[in-house]
Design a protein around this motif. Structure first.
Motif, PDB file in Angstrom:
ATOM      1  N   LEU A 216      29.152  43.458  46.885  1.00 56.18           N
ATOM      2  CA  LEU A 216      28.150  42.949  45.933  1.00 56.18           C
ATOM      3  C   LEU A 216      28.332  43.623  44.576  1.00 56.18           C
ATOM      4  CD1 LEU A 216      25.477  41.455  45.151  1.00 56.18           C
ATOM      5  CD2 LEU A 216      24.243  43.457  46.056  1.00 56.18           C
ATOM      6  N   ALA A 217      28.423  44.954  44.592  1.00 59.36           N
ATOM      7  CA  ALA A 217      28.568  45.701  43.332  1.00 59.36           C
ATOM      8  C   ALA A 217      29.826  45.266  42.587  1.00 59.36           C
ATOM      9  CB  ALA A 217      28.598  47.204  43.620  1.00 59.36           C
ATOM     10  N   ALA A 218      30.905  45.080  43.337  1.00 59.75           N
ATOM     11  CA  ALA A 218      32.167  44.682  42.702  1.00 59.75           C
ATOM     12  C   ALA A 218      32.046  43.279  42.099  1.00 59.75           C
ATOM     13  CB  ALA A 218      33.299  44.733  43.729  1.00 59.75           C
ATOM     14  N   GLN A 219      31.393  42.399  42.819  1.00 61.22           N
ATOM     15  CA  GLN A 219      31.252  41.020  42.329  1.00 61.22           C
ATOM     16  C   GLN A 219      30.387  40.982  41.061  1.00 61.22           C
ATOM     17  OE1 GLN A 219      32.652  38.023  43.835  1.00 61.22           O
ATOM     18  NE2 GLN A 219      32.062  37.237  41.822  1.00 61.22           N
ATOM     19  N   ILE A 220      29.320  41.763  41.052  1.00 63.22           N
ATOM     20  CA  ILE A 220      28.466  41.815  39.857  1.00 63.22           C
ATOM     21  C   ILE A 220      29.282  42.297  38.659  1.00 63.22           C
ATOM     22  CG2 ILE A 220      26.484  42.993  38.782  1.00 63.22           C
ATOM     23  CD1 ILE A 220      25.163  43.050  41.583  1.00 63.22           C
ATOM     24  N   ALA A 221      30.045  43.355  38.887  1.00 65.61           N
ATOM     25  CA  ALA A 221      30.868  43.901  37.788  1.00 65.61           C
ATOM     26  C   ALA A 221      31.862  42.845  37.301  1.00 65.61           C
ATOM     27  CB  ALA A 221      31.593  45.158  38.255  1.00 65.61           C
ATOM     28  N   GLY A 222      32.490  42.158  38.249  1.00 62.45           N
ATOM     29  CA  GLY A 222      33.448  41.113  37.892  1.00 62.45           C
ATOM     30  C   GLY A 222      32.788  39.973  37.124  1.00 62.45           C
ATOM     31  N   ASP A 223      31.613  39.581  37.548  1.00 63.10           N
ATOM     32  CA  ASP A 223      30.914  38.495  36.864  1.00 63.10           C
ATOM     33  C   ASP A 223      30.522  38.888  35.444  1.00 63.10           C
ATOM     34  OD1 ASP A 223      31.041  36.460  38.782  1.00 63.10           O
ATOM     35  OD2 ASP A 223      29.372  37.310  39.907  1.00 63.10           O
ATOM     36  N   ARG A 224      30.075  40.132  35.301  1.00 61.25           N
ATOM     37  CA  ARG A 224      29.728  40.586  33.939  1.00 61.25           C
ATOM     38  C   ARG A 224      30.974  40.568  33.054  1.00 61.25           C
ATOM     39  NH1 ARG A 224      24.457  42.005  33.895  1.00 61.25           N
ATOM     40  NH2 ARG A 224      23.650  43.326  35.551  1.00 61.25           N
ATOM     41  N   ALA A 225      32.054  41.029  33.626  1.00 61.89           N
ATOM     42  CA  ALA A 225      33.308  41.068  32.849  1.00 61.89           C
ATOM     43  C   ALA A 225      33.741  39.664  32.452  1.00 61.89           C
ATOM     44  CB  ALA A 225      34.395  41.754  33.665  1.00 61.89           C
ATOM     45  N   ALA A 226      33.400  38.694  33.311  1.00 63.51           N
ATOM     46  CA  ALA A 226      33.797  37.306  33.039  1.00 63.51           C
ATOM     47  C   ALA A 226      32.789  36.581  32.154  1.00 63.51           C
ATOM     48  CB  ALA A 226      33.975  36.565  34.365  1.00 63.51           C
ATOM     49  N   GLY A 227      31.779  37.303  31.662  1.00 65.05           N
ATOM     50  CA  GLY A 227      30.826  36.692  30.740  1.00 65.05           C
ATOM     51  C   GLY A 227      29.671  35.972  31.424  1.00 65.05           C
TER      52      GLY A 227
END
Lengths: 474, 474
Positions: A216-227
């Motif tokens: 979950l934490a990784a996905q949130i970080a990835g989504d933020r990075a993707a805008g």
């Protein structure tokens, strides 16, 4: 209908229901009618002239009863239970008799204030933190509870509140988090809310089919990075398929840190949290933004009754409030009243608090705990029976009164077994498929969902005998 | 509760309701309790031990009844009526007694097929075009009806279906059309659906407070020019404030030409369309995509019962269908069943068709037409009484049983009159403000919404006497 006729018809119907509930265990659980049979058997037009009540009731017996799946049968082990009970039926009856509507406080103050009261009662019974309650000083508290019709409406309102609370942050596309094991209503809520099913990220699950917080934490970080803008996570306590329990505390901590709305869907399992020995299931709920469970499943309160609490009622109301002139009144504007129309999708609302009040008072918390504990005991018994037969396996851990099992071997063999069992109409089971390892191929499993109001030990033993005997049939 | 106790408590409660409905006209319509009174009077925790049924019923009389606004009083003329009736109460009771849930056909086929049947009955009674019905060949027809809880859910599902149907066109921001007089649920639906209240265009109204089709056409053209995507228009037949009727046929023609979903909100007035003399109100409905009215308002069927039809059920289902494994079954996949879960926001659903079936059969269409016609006659009588008193004026045309009136003079004078009237608690009226000319300043008007199940001529005459006498008080 004259008053005398209403009394006569009403007394007769009460007796009809009493007899039905006493005798339903001797009926086949499911119906043998085929699609279209009932529709075709009924006339194509409403009658021009009124008909005698006798004919209407006779047709109810003749046409309707044979076309029913008997959820109140003690041999119904499909889906999850949908408890009714004498006090809840009487509460629903009185609600219909009073015929009042409670969208605003002034519409009928009793609807609102009894609901506030019983939601605080139930919240305290679950040991929810005070921030989810109205408390004595409800005018200044931040939380509170509301009765929705279903858990689907609960998750939709939570998601909409999350979206509005995050709206000030940015215009980036909002994304929500759940797992493949979360209830279908999470994706449906995203569809209705216009967020879109493609913006619901299904987070990896572990070997117990629970959400992996690191993923979950990784996905949130990835989504933020993707805008994208992460706004919402649904933690499920007791999934529909197998009763899996997401690690609520860790998820809620991540949500708090990342400024996401954390909604807890405990639709089925929440009822058990009135027992101290099961309360650990929702450990960490004090960090969440909203919590929901369905007394209409396993807490003896007729469908519909879905209990929802939030610690941020202002966010909920901001998302759902519109106040046209004809709904304004001095009480609402004083701030001293709760107007539940702003807590839900519909405007109008029935007096559902009445049945919940009747149930809580008639059984008392001790009586309700005994109801839960007996079904958990029966599930433990069923689990031990399965374990004692080496043709079977228990693919996932038992959750409270839900036991998942399967024949060792192929999915087809299991599918055939369920078909044979359901064809007897002596019991009703709904199977499902789930991955039995992270990223594994979904496998066919059989669910034994114990918890109908009238299910006793002999029904569970009879179910097992039937399953055991059917297992070796071709 | 033993069977014997349930029978006794049930019979007693039936008698309680019979007495309540007979005597409610002698009660003050509204309650004198103040915000927080009931909440404070109740304990802060649920009891640990179960309590005797006698105590629970005694507390219902002591605490709940005095805190009720009596919607079933024949002197209740606020909001819109919320009819209950003996057959509908009995239908609700049996639904609670059976305790079944109908989200899929196989969950209890009777729930689905009786609902399909009565929705076709009701659609034919309204003379809806065949394309809104299931018809005999429901497997191949394109339309059909469903019972929602409220008109708010109906408009939300229609808007979501419209959005999905238009999704293939472009990614431009969707916009919806209504007027300042449309029900607040249109804006709420746009908020929930993520379209946003700012994307609901409120089209100019004419001197009768109805939508101006020329202004609608111009706004659509302007929105297209600005890069927006017009998707949905709500035509209201009988607005909440004054019963204004949008020009449905012209609006539906524009919608068809412009490829917008046209939803008809006839929540209140639709009931009257079972009478041929009122059917003209929905002339043009054959061009619309969906139609909704509430039998729970003025058609003797207990809240909740909101009847919704669409001529494009595929669009609705496309917008709301998600099928996880545990909800799959052979019947659904055969295409020969209707699974109502895909027609609505919630998953679970009560057996609401039962009460509507009981009402349609007990009264027959003739009986229901007589109910409507009597209230329209009483509204005509009330209108003539207002007209005969030259202190008063009729600011907007009467719509069926809704009469809007006011004292000639200031808003304050009218506001004071309503406050005096409601303070008597002998009647209950809800006023509103509306512009009395296009673009005019909103003015305060008083609504007399006749239509409670038990309202008779003497109640209307008594209401007028009270109004007349109160008019000159300081």
């Amino acid at each position: 209908m004259s008053t005398a006729e209403f009394r006569r018809a009403g007394h007769e119907l009460i007796d009809f229901i009493a007899e039905y509930l006493n005798e339903v265990e001797h009926q086949p659980v499911t119906t043998s009618i085929q699609p279209g049979d009932l529709f075709s058997a009924l006339p194509r037009r409403a009658p021009e002239r009124g008909e005698p009540w006798r004919n209407i009731i006779d047709d109810t017996r003749r046409h309707i009863l044979p076309a029913i799946t008997h959820w109140q049968s003690p041999n119904f082990h499909a889906y999850f239970p949908c408890n009714n009970s004498a006090p809840a039926i009487l509460g629903e009856l009185l609600s219909a008799g009073l015929g009042i509507n409670g969208f605003l406080w002034q519409c009928s103050p009793a609807i609102t204030e009894l609901e506030m009261c019983v939601m605080d009662w139930l919240g305290r019974a679950l040991n929810l933190p005070e921030r989810f309650l109205f408390t004595e000083n409800y005018a200044s508290s931040q939380g509170g509870g509301v009765i929705h019709g279903t858990a689907s409406e609960a998750v939709l309102t939570a998601l909409v509140a999350a979206r509005e609370r995050a709206a000030r942050d940015s215009d980036a596309p909002p994304v929500a988090y759940a797992t493949s094991q979360s209830h279908s209503s999470v994706i449906k809520a995203a569809m209705v809310a216009g967020i879109g099913r493609h913006n619901v990220r299904l987070i990896e699950i572990d070997s117990r089919l629970a959400m992996r917080p690191d993923a979950l934490a990784a996905q949130i970080a990835g989504d933020r990075a993707a805008g994208c803008k992460p706004i919402f996570v649904c933690a499920t306590v007791g999934t529909t398929a197998t009763g899996a329990v997401d690690p609520l505390r860790t998820i809620a901590e991540i949500a708090a840190e990342q400024n996401l709305w954390c909604h807890v869907d405990a639709a089925y399992a929440g009822a058990a949290c009135i027992c101290p020995e099961h309360r650990t299931l929702i450990d960490g709920v004090e960090l969440a933004d909203s919590f929901n469970f369905n007394p209409h499943k396993w807490l003896l309160t007729n469908f519909d009754c879905s209990a929802f609490w939030t610690s941020d009622r202002k966010a909920l109301i901001n998302a759902l409030n519109i106040t046209p002139e004809y709904l304004r009144n001095q009480h609402s504007e004083s701030g001293r009243t709760i107007d539940y129309r702003d807590w839900q999708i519909p405007l109008g609302r029935r007096f559902r608090a009445l049945k919940l009040w009747y149930v809580l008072r008639h059984y008392g918390l001790e009586g309700l705990r005994a109801h839960i504990r007996e079904h958990v005991r029966l599930a433990e018994l069923f689990e031990s029976l399965v374990r004692s037969d080496d043709r079977f396996e228990l693919p996932t851990p038992r959750c409270l009164s839900l036991v998942c099992f399967r024949l060792k071997g192929t999915d087809d063999k299991n599918r055939a077994l369920v078909e044979r069992l359901n064809a007897t109409r002596q019991i009703f089971l709904t199977p499902t498929t789930v991955p039995l390892a992270p990223n594994g191929t979904p496998r066919f499993i059989i669910r034994m969902a114990i918890g109908a109001t009238r299910t006793q030990e002999h029904h569970v033993r009879a179910a097992w005998d039937l399953i055991r005997q059917s297992a070796d049939q071709p």
